[in-house]
Scaffold this motif. Structure first.
Motif, PDB file in Angstrom:
ATOM      1  N   SER A 177       0.845  -1.189   0.000  1.00 58.69           N
ATOM      2  CA  SER A 177       0.000   0.000   0.000  1.00 58.69           C
ATOM      3  C   SER A 177       0.885   1.246   0.000  1.00 58.69           C
ATOM      4  CB  SER A 177      -0.870  -0.037   1.242  1.00 58.69           C
ATOM      5  OG  SER A 177      -1.514   1.185   1.371  1.00 58.69           O
ATOM      6  N   LEU A 178       0.637   2.172  -0.882  1.00 59.02           N
ATOM      7  CA  LEU A 178       1.482   3.350  -1.011  1.00 59.02           C
ATOM      8  C   LEU A 178       1.113   4.413   0.016  1.00 59.02           C
ATOM      9  CD1 LEU A 178       1.528   3.658  -4.855  1.00 59.02           C
ATOM     10  CD2 LEU A 178       3.187   2.537  -3.374  1.00 59.02           C
ATOM     11  N   GLN A 179      -0.136   4.607   0.201  1.00 57.10           N
ATOM     12  CA  GLN A 179      -0.580   5.703   1.057  1.00 57.10           C
ATOM     13  C   GLN A 179      -1.918   5.311   1.655  1.00 57.10           C
ATOM     14  OE1 GLN A 179      -0.031   9.952  -0.170  1.00 57.10           O
ATOM     15  NE2 GLN A 179      -2.208   9.815  -0.409  1.00 57.10           N
ATOM     16  N   SER A 180      -1.900   5.173   3.002  1.00 53.39           N
ATOM     17  CA  SER A 180      -3.134   4.728   3.642  1.00 53.39           C
ATOM     18  C   SER A 180      -4.149   5.849   3.621  1.00 53.39           C
ATOM     19  CB  SER A 180      -2.849   4.337   5.086  1.00 53.39           C
ATOM     20  OG  SER A 180      -2.629   5.500   5.847  1.00 53.39           O
ATOM     21  N   SER A 181      -5.359   5.508   3.926  1.00 55.92           N
ATOM     22  CA  SER A 181      -6.388   6.549   3.915  1.00 55.92           C
ATOM     23  C   SER A 181      -6.108   7.558   5.027  1.00 55.92           C
ATOM     24  CB  SER A 181      -7.774   5.934   4.084  1.00 55.92           C
ATOM     25  OG  SER A 181      -7.861   5.354   5.369  1.00 55.92           O
ATOM     26  N   LEU A 182      -5.542   7.049   6.136  1.00 55.80           N
ATOM     27  CA  LEU A 182      -5.211   7.961   7.233  1.00 55.80           C
ATOM     28  C   LEU A 182      -4.109   8.922   6.788  1.00 55.80           C
ATOM     29  CD1 LEU A 182      -5.825   8.682  10.175  1.00 55.80           C
ATOM     30  CD2 LEU A 182      -3.929   7.227  10.844  1.00 55.80           C
ATOM     31  N   ASP A 183      -3.099   8.333   6.081  1.00 57.07           N
ATOM     32  CA  ASP A 183      -2.043   9.180   5.521  1.00 57.07           C
ATOM     33  C   ASP A 183      -2.673  10.289   4.681  1.00 57.07           C
ATOM     34  OD1 ASP A 183       0.054   7.828   6.601  1.00 57.07           O
ATOM     35  OD2 ASP A 183       0.373   6.524   4.840  1.00 57.07           O
ATOM     36  N   VAL A 186      -4.675  12.794   6.834  1.00 57.73           N
ATOM     37  CA  VAL A 186      -3.827  13.701   7.599  1.00 57.73           C
ATOM     38  C   VAL A 186      -3.193  14.715   6.640  1.00 57.73           C
ATOM     39  CG1 VAL A 186      -1.728  13.899   8.972  1.00 57.73           C
ATOM     40  CG2 VAL A 186      -3.389  12.131   9.495  1.00 57.73           C
ATOM     41  N   PHE A 773       5.240  15.600   4.425  1.00 57.50           N
ATOM     42  CA  PHE A 773       4.259  14.744   3.744  1.00 57.50           C
ATOM     43  C   PHE A 773       4.446  14.820   2.240  1.00 57.50           C
ATOM     44  CE2 PHE A 773       1.909  14.016   7.587  1.00 57.50           C
ATOM     45  CZ  PHE A 773       1.203  12.856   7.317  1.00 57.50           C
TER      46      PHE A 773
ATOM     47  N   ARG B 349       3.073   2.209  12.993  1.00 51.18           N
ATOM     48  CA  ARG B 349       1.848   2.084  12.175  1.00 51.18           C
ATOM     49  C   ARG B 349       2.264   1.473  10.850  1.00 51.18           C
ATOM     50  NH1 ARG B 349      -2.727   5.448  12.915  1.00 51.18           N
ATOM     51  NH2 ARG B 349      -2.643   6.599  14.871  1.00 51.18           N
ATOM     52  N   GLU B 351       0.379   0.290   8.605  1.00 53.98           N
ATOM     53  CA  GLU B 351      -0.511   0.640   7.487  1.00 53.98           C
ATOM     54  C   GLU B 351      -0.245   2.077   6.999  1.00 53.98           C
ATOM     55  OE1 GLU B 351      -4.452   0.087   8.825  1.00 53.98           O
ATOM     56  OE2 GLU B 351      -4.338  -2.097   8.655  1.00 53.98           O
ATOM     57  N   ASP B 352      -0.121   2.953   8.024  1.00 51.62           N
ATOM     58  CA  ASP B 352       0.029   4.358   7.654  1.00 51.62           C
ATOM     59  C   ASP B 352       1.509   4.657   7.456  1.00 51.62           C
ATOM     60  OD1 ASP B 352      -2.709   4.437   8.099  1.00 51.62           O
ATOM     61  OD2 ASP B 352      -2.386   4.856  10.229  1.00 51.62           O
ATOM     62  N   HIS B 353       1.914   4.298   6.297  1.00 54.51           N
ATOM     63  CA  HIS B 353       3.334   4.360   5.975  1.00 54.51           C
ATOM     64  C   HIS B 353       3.893   5.782   6.088  1.00 54.51           C
ATOM     65  CE1 HIS B 353       7.047   3.433   3.977  1.00 54.51           C
ATOM     66  NE2 HIS B 353       6.807   4.400   3.094  1.00 54.51           N
ATOM     67  N   ILE B 355       2.752   8.494   7.705  1.00 58.20           N
ATOM     68  CA  ILE B 355       2.752   9.053   9.062  1.00 58.20           C
ATOM     69  C   ILE B 355       3.912   8.491   9.869  1.00 58.20           C
ATOM     70  CG2 ILE B 355       1.476   9.135  11.244  1.00 58.20           C
ATOM     71  CD1 ILE B 355      -1.086   9.206   9.532  1.00 58.20           C
TER      72      ILE B 355
END
Lengths: 918, 404
Positions: A177-183, A186, A773, B349, B351-353, B355
């Motif tokens: 996964s390149l970029q999570s939804s949380l990423d 944020v 980011f 984290r 998943e949250d690469h 961050i």
């Protein structure tokens, strides 16, 4: 998503149009103007524009040929169901209906539009307001509309190619996964936070930081104001303090000083007043004494004066009588002189009258001589006149004898002569000369035989006989004009000879001579006449000439008469006069004139002498009169003096009687002088004592003091006024509590500064985070671009000649995909630098790749549409295009090609629809 | 033996504008007037012959009339002579509070026994001779006591005790008015030369201006302010009292300090690093203030570093204090940084690469910076920035996670 069927009603030139799409490649062919683009636009608007939309986009669909609102019906496959969409564009009342397999009831209105948006994978179906802006971006990555094949899709922005959907699909395919939804969340939030605080030019207006800055600036201003107010309050207080000090000084020092000075001056004034009263008293005593002194002095003086006058008078009297004697003597002298002079004058008068008589006679002689001369001259003139008259008459007779030949007449005679001559010459030229050189027979001309060597000249026609048998009749000059010429000649000759005869001349030359002679005579006559006239002009004509002679005669006789009568009176011996006393008349005029001049001279000399003696005589008379007058005056004054003398004697006597003798008076005067000196001393002492401190000076000093006091009072009033103002100001400023206000302002400023700093730090921290980011996301971008560019390359493979040639593009998390181009022979070529054909092909490949990537979110199928999208592609390359399409169909995509030239596509088309020609 | 009460620096009407809450501000102002009542009580209790006020009775020339009225009422109630000289805050010159007509009128009406000494000349009381050194300007470069050295002592009463009443700094000891601008302090103003006036000619020098109790010569005393108006500068600061002394000509009086303060000013310095530090702080506050409300002021100087949760607790504590106390002033900074667990919540984290990688990166940068021994100002603010960025990231993560 796969299109199945399309039905159009009342769309431009389509009354009804029904189409079925193949799941693979559908080719729609039609000539120009057959409605291909109308079809595409109708389908596009049917899918993405709200049924209630209005405006130009809807109006454009409307048919000019058929009544009724545009209707679009589409059926398609999406989300595992088959849907039929029907939209009627009739403005606000436009209707939509969406029915799908498995749906209980068809949807309509906004519900239908919302579901449609979801099925198509777009945010919303656009209304009229956004239509112009948003509609062109809808499915721009799937449908290449006519004329847009050469534009770079990526340059138009992420909204034109569903960037988010694309990234989502590409991420799903990635290994990790390149970029999570949380990423993502944020990152988006950070972006929003930073954007809320900053703009490209600085801090955003109305942001929290901006507010803090404003707050701090306001607090700073307030602090400055408070400081100013504090300073103002303090300076006003200091000013007030100084003013109070000055006031104090003025009332405690200056005022008493002035008071003291006033007292001193008033004391002085009193003293001076007393002194002045004493002075006045002394002066009053002095006055009668001085008067008495003056009186005595005057008496003394009068006495002296009268005595002196008496003496002077005595002397005057003596002088007067002496002068009288002298005058009498000089008067008698003068009278004697007058007599002598008178005698001299009488002699001279006698002399002058003699000279006068002689002069008269000489003038008469002069006149007589002149008259004689005039008479002689007149006689000569008369003779000359007679002679000229005679000459004139002779000339006139001669002239009359000659014929009157004018120049014009002469000219006519000449012309006549010339014509005669001209006629003769012409006749001569027409004449024939008959020359017999040789003859063996007798030749007879006009009856006259001609011998050999004989010549004959003939001017008229003639007959020649040669021998017996030959006869010529010859006409010289063609036999016509010669006769007439001869007649002219005769006529002119006659006229000429007649004229000569009339003029009594024999020839032209003689006539000319005569005319010349006549002219000469005429000139002579004129000359004589002119001379005659000249004589007459000089002497008023002949008649006056004789009259003059007569007058002269009379005058001469008259003069001779006078001369003889007067000659006796002349006693003077002179050459002018003959021995018998008569005037010598034989003398010539010049001599007479010279003599006359000499007489005049002598006469003038005598006259001058007379004038001088007359003047002298007058002067003597005047002197006599003057001396006479003086003598009388003198006598009178002697009498007056004698009278005065007597009067003075009496006056002297009376004075002595009144005042006594002179020494007595002088003694009295001496005593008086002593008492005067004594009093004078007293007065001067007092005056000195008063000195400069006169009452006036003191008064002016007091006045000055008054002015000073007044000034002081005014100044005090001014100051106290100022004090009042300052106090008021102080109180006014004080009521603002400047110290308290300053303290508060300072606290507020510090607080605002702190808050601003905190807010700024927070904003910078957010910026910093966002940057992190973005950096991290940029590193991820390769993971997005690689699969896409690989897909494009797989489509374009046949076109990329070299093994290392490939498509390139870059990715930015914010701006999406960019810098589309090809890498050829190690060199990057940007999209804009590609050829037209290559642009179309790369565009095609890009769209197929994007659709390929996106189809996962749309049931593994998306419809790609090319409307005349390869018009610049050459026939060789079209093969590649066909291959691309075939490959796309193989990968599950639906391809719709619209072209006016269907030939190349027919081979690969699963279904071909021919639109009827217009 | 005559007895006097020495006080100064009441500074009635001090605005306390640094207190934003008007109600609390009013209480502070009111306490100053109440302290005058307490002085009256002390005077009564010790039966002093006169009260000597060594300047700065009022805080400024702009004290509201009502306040003037109120304090003169209290002075009048003392019912004994109150001798007052003007100080630098209430100088006697034009524009000063004493020249105000309302003040002069009130003075006559309400405090007839009060003597305002505006002239530098001896004032003979029944029991003593007072030598006043009034200030007629806020700032005067001349020694206000200079006139005393010119005095002919022979002319003065022989056996009457002599008291000098003066306001200002003295040679060898300078008060620092930390409320004033620092620029004003370097000027040599209102300076009193004690050497010129001692030599056994005077028996007591009553000084004002320094707000703490201080002896500056064998007979010279600063009495300090009767009601503290600022946080102390250390344990040596003795504020909130008046001096009562008995005096005779030729004796050396020993003044007695009597407390008059009504408010408590606390000046604390703490280092916060752990939860136990916070516990300790809470205990200290409990001891010093307890549950008392509205009578304390606190200045808290902090340093150290707390985790986000701990910091939150500290914040909450301060919030409560702000309500309870009259004023809370926090000085210094306590760093706020995600603690170990909080940091793990960000870095751990899978998943949250993005961050986790960013959190790690920031943490690394911060640690690198802290390895440096002495940080430059730029480095310090950089560290602060990174710290704040980490806090912000933590907040965003927590909020977003919660929303999810």
């Amino acid at each position: 998503m796969r299109l199945l069927h399309c039905h159009l009603e009342n769309i431009r030139r389509h009354r009804f149009l029904d189409l079925d799409f193949s799941p693979g490649l559908t080719l729609i062919s039609g000539a120009n103007e057959s409605g291909k683009s109308s079809l595409v636009e109708a389908m596009h608007r049917g899918l993405f524009l709200k049924a209630t939309a209005s405006g130009s986009l809807v109006e454009a669909l409307r048919s000019n040929l058929f009544p009724g609102h545009p209707l679009i019906e589409l059926s398609f496959e999406a989300k595992g169901a088959i849907w039929s969409l029907s939209k009627r564009f009739s403005g606000q009342s436009g209707s939509v209906r969406l029915d799908g397999t498995g749906q209980e009831v068809p949807l309509s209105g906004s519900a239908a539009e919302e579901l449609l948006a979801k099925l198509l994978g777009v945010d919303e179906i656009v209304g009229s307001r956004q239509a112009a802006r948003v509609l062109p971006s809808r499915w721009a990555h799937l449908w290449v509309l006519q004329g847009l094949a050469g534009q770079n899709l990526l340059d138009q922005g992420p909204q034109h190619y569903d960037l988010n959907g694309l990234m989502q699909q590409l991420e799903q395919r990635a290994e990790v996964s390149l970029q999570s939804s949380l990423d993502q969340k944020v990152s988006t939030e950070l972006e929003a936070l930073v954007e809320a605080t900053f703009t490209s030019r600085g801090v955003r207006r109305n942001s929290l930081l901006w507010q803090c800055q404003q707050q701090r600036e306001r607090a700073e201003d307030a602090l400055k104001t408070a400081e100013l107010q504090r300073d103002s309050f303090e300076s006003t207080s200091a000013e007030l303090d100084q003013l109070e000090h000055e006031l104090d000084l003025l009332t405690s020092d200056r005022k008493p000083a002035l008071k003291k000075r006033r007292f001193e001056l008033q004391t002085q004034q009193e003293q001076t007043r007393q002194d002045e009263a004493a002075l006045l008293l002394y002066r009053q005593q002095l006055e009668p004494l001085q008067l008495r002194k003056k009186q005595l002095q005057s008496v003394l003086h009068a006495n002296n004066q009268i005595h002196n006058e008496f003496l002077l008078c005595q002397k005057n009297l003596e002088d007067g009588s002496e002068q009288q004697t002298l005058l009498k003597h000089s008067l008698s002298e003068t009278k004697k002189q007058i007599e002598t002079t008178q005698q001299k004058l009488n002699d001279l008068d006698q002399q002058r009258s003699d000279w006068e008589l002689r002069g008269l006679q000489m003038r008469r002689l002069e006149e007589l001589t002149q008259l004689k001369l005039q008479r002689e001259s007149l006689q000569r003139q008369h003779n000359e006149q007679q002679r000229l008259r005679k000459q004139s008459q002779t000339l006139q007779i001669q002239l009359d004898a000659l014929p009157d030949l004018g120049v014009a007449k002469l000219q006519r005679l000449r012309d006549c002569y010339d014509q005669v001559k001209a006629c003769a010459i012409r006749i001569e030229t027409m004449a024939s000369e008959f020359n017999l050189e040789r003859a063996d027979q007798p030749v007879i001309v006009d009856g006259f035989p001609l011998k050999e060597g004989q010549k004959k000249r003939l001017t008229s026609s003639f007959t020649v006989n040669v021998g017996d048998g030959v006869c010529f009749h010859i006409n010289p000059g063609q036999g016509t004009g010669i006769e007439e010429l001869k007649r002219d000649h005769e006529r002119n000759l006659l006229k000429y000879t007649e004229t000569l005869k009339a003029w009594q001349v024999k020839s032209l030359e003689e006539a000319e001579q005569k005319i010349n002679h006549r002219n000469q005579l005429s000139q002579q006559l004129n000359l004589v006449n002119e001379q005659l006239n000249g004589c007459q002009d000089g002497h008023d004509g002949n008649i006056s000439l004789s009259l003059q002679r007569k007058q002269l005669q009379n005058r001469q006789e008259e003069l001779e008469q006078e001369m003889t009568s007067e000659s006796e009176l002349s006693k003077l011996d002179d050459s002018l006069f003959s021995n018998d006393g008569s005037l010598n008349q034989l003398l010539d005029l010049d001599t007479i004139r010279v003599e006359l001049k000499r007489y005049r001279q002598s006469y003038r000399t005598i006259s001058e002498s007379i004038k001088v003696i007359k003047l002298r005589l007058q002067q003597l008379h005047r002197e006599e009169y003057e001396q006479d007058k003086n003598l009388q005056k003198l006598t009178l004054s002697i009498e007056v003096l004698s009278a005065k003398q007597i009067e003075r004697k009496q006056h002297m006597k009376s004075l002595l009687a009144e005042h006594g003798p002179e020494p007595e008076i002088e003694e009295k005067l001496l005593k008086l002088n002593q008492s005067l000196t004594h009093l004078g001393q007293k007065v001067s002492d007092l005056e000195q004592q008063l000195g400069k401190q006169t009452l006036q000076a003191i008064k002016s000093a007091l006045a000055e003091l008054d002015a000073q006091e007044k000034r002081l009072q005014e100044h005090l009033q001014l100051l106290s006024g100022q004090r009042g103002a300052l106090r008021e100001r102080c109180e006014g400023l004080g009521s603002l509590e400047p110290y308290a206000a300053l303290e508060e302002a300072r606290v507020n400023f510090n607080q605002a500064k702190l808050e601003e700093r905190e807010q700024l730090m927070l904003a910078h921290a957010q910026q910093r985070l966002l940057k992190s980011f973005q950096q991290a996301q940029a590193e991820l971008s390769n993971r997005y671009t690689t699969p896409l560019s690989q897909a494009i390359c797989s489509y374009l493979e046949p076109l990329l000649g070299n093994e290392n040639d490939r498509c390139h593009l870059s990715f930015d998390p914010h701006d999406g995909f960019r810098e589309l181009g090809l890498r050829r022979d190690g060199q990057n070529v940007q999209f804009r630098d590609l050829s037209g054909g290559m642009k179309e092909q790369l565009n095609g490949a890009l769209r197929l790749s994007i659709a390929d990537a996106l189809k996962g979110g749309h049931g593994d199928c998306l419809p790609i549409l090319f409307d005349d999208a390869f018009t610049n592609t050459d026939p060789d390359r079209i093969e590649t295009v066909l291959r691309m399409m075939t490959q796309a169909v193989k990968r599950g995509l639906q391809v719709i090609v619209l072209s006016c030239d269907p030939t190349p596509y027919e081979t690969i088309a699963d279904k071909t629809i021919y639109l009827p020609s217009p | 033996m005559p007895r006097f009460l020495h006080t100064a620096d009441w500074q009635i009407g001090k605005p306390f504008r640094n207190i934003t809450d008007p109600h609390k501000r009013f209480r502070l102002q009111q306490q100053r007037i109440l302290s005058v009542s307490r002085i009256a009580a002390v005077a009564e209790e010790h039966n002093v012959d006169a009260v000597l006020v060594a300047g700065d009775l009022f805080d400024s020339s702009t004290v509201p009339s009502a306040v003037v009225m109120e304090v003169l009422e209290v002075i009048g109630s003392m019912n004994r002579p109150v001798l007052v000289i003007p100080g630098n805050h209430d100088h006697g010159g034009a524009g000063g509070v004493w020249q105000r007509q309302d003040v002069q009128r009130q003075l006559k009406e309400r405090a007839p026994l009060m003597q305002l000494l505006l002239k530098p000349e001896p004032v003979l009381l029944d029991q003593a001779l007072v030598l006043p050194c009034p200030l007629l300007r806020q700032r005067d470069s001349e020694d206000p006591s200079a006139w005393i050295s010119q005095l002919d002592w022979q002319d003065l009463a022989e056996d009457c005790p002599r008291i000098v009443l003066a306001h200002g700094a003295v040679h060898g000891f300078e008060s620092t008015d930390y409320n004033q601008d620092s620029a004003g302090q370097s000027e040599r103003i209102n300076r009193i030369d004690l050497d010129m006036i001692q030599h056994g000619q005077v028996d007591y020098i009553a000084l004002g201006d320094w707000h703490n109790l201080k002896q500056v010569g064998d007979r010279a005393w600063y009495c300090g302010t009767p009601e503290p108006d600022r946080f102390d500068q250390g344990d040596q600061d003795q504020r909130g009292q008046v001096l009562v002394f008995d005096i005779d000509r030729g004796t050396c009086p020993i003044p007695k300090s009597v407390s008059t303060a009504g408010l408590h000013w606390h000046n604390l310095r703490v280092q916060l690093r752990t939860t136990s530090d916070l516990d300790r702080l809470e205990r200290t506050l409990q001891q010093r203030i307890g549950s008392r409300v509205g009578r304390d002021l606190l200045r808290l100087e902090i340093n150290g570093q707390l985790s986000l949760r701990e910091y939150q607790r500290f914040d909450a504590l301060i919030e409560v204090l702000r309500t309870q106390l009259l004023h809370v002033r926090i000085k210094g900074t306590c760093h706020r940084r995600p603690g170990q667990e909080e940091l793990l919540a960000m870095t751990d984290r899978s998943e949250d690469h993005l961050i986790s990688s960013i959190a790690l990166q920031l943490q690394g940068e911060l640690e690198n910076l802290e390895l440096t021994k002495s940080l430059t100002t730029e480095q310090q603010s950089e560290a602060e920035l990174i710290e704040l960025a980490l806090c912000e990231l933590h907040r965003l993560c927590s909020e977003s996670s919660l929303n999810n």
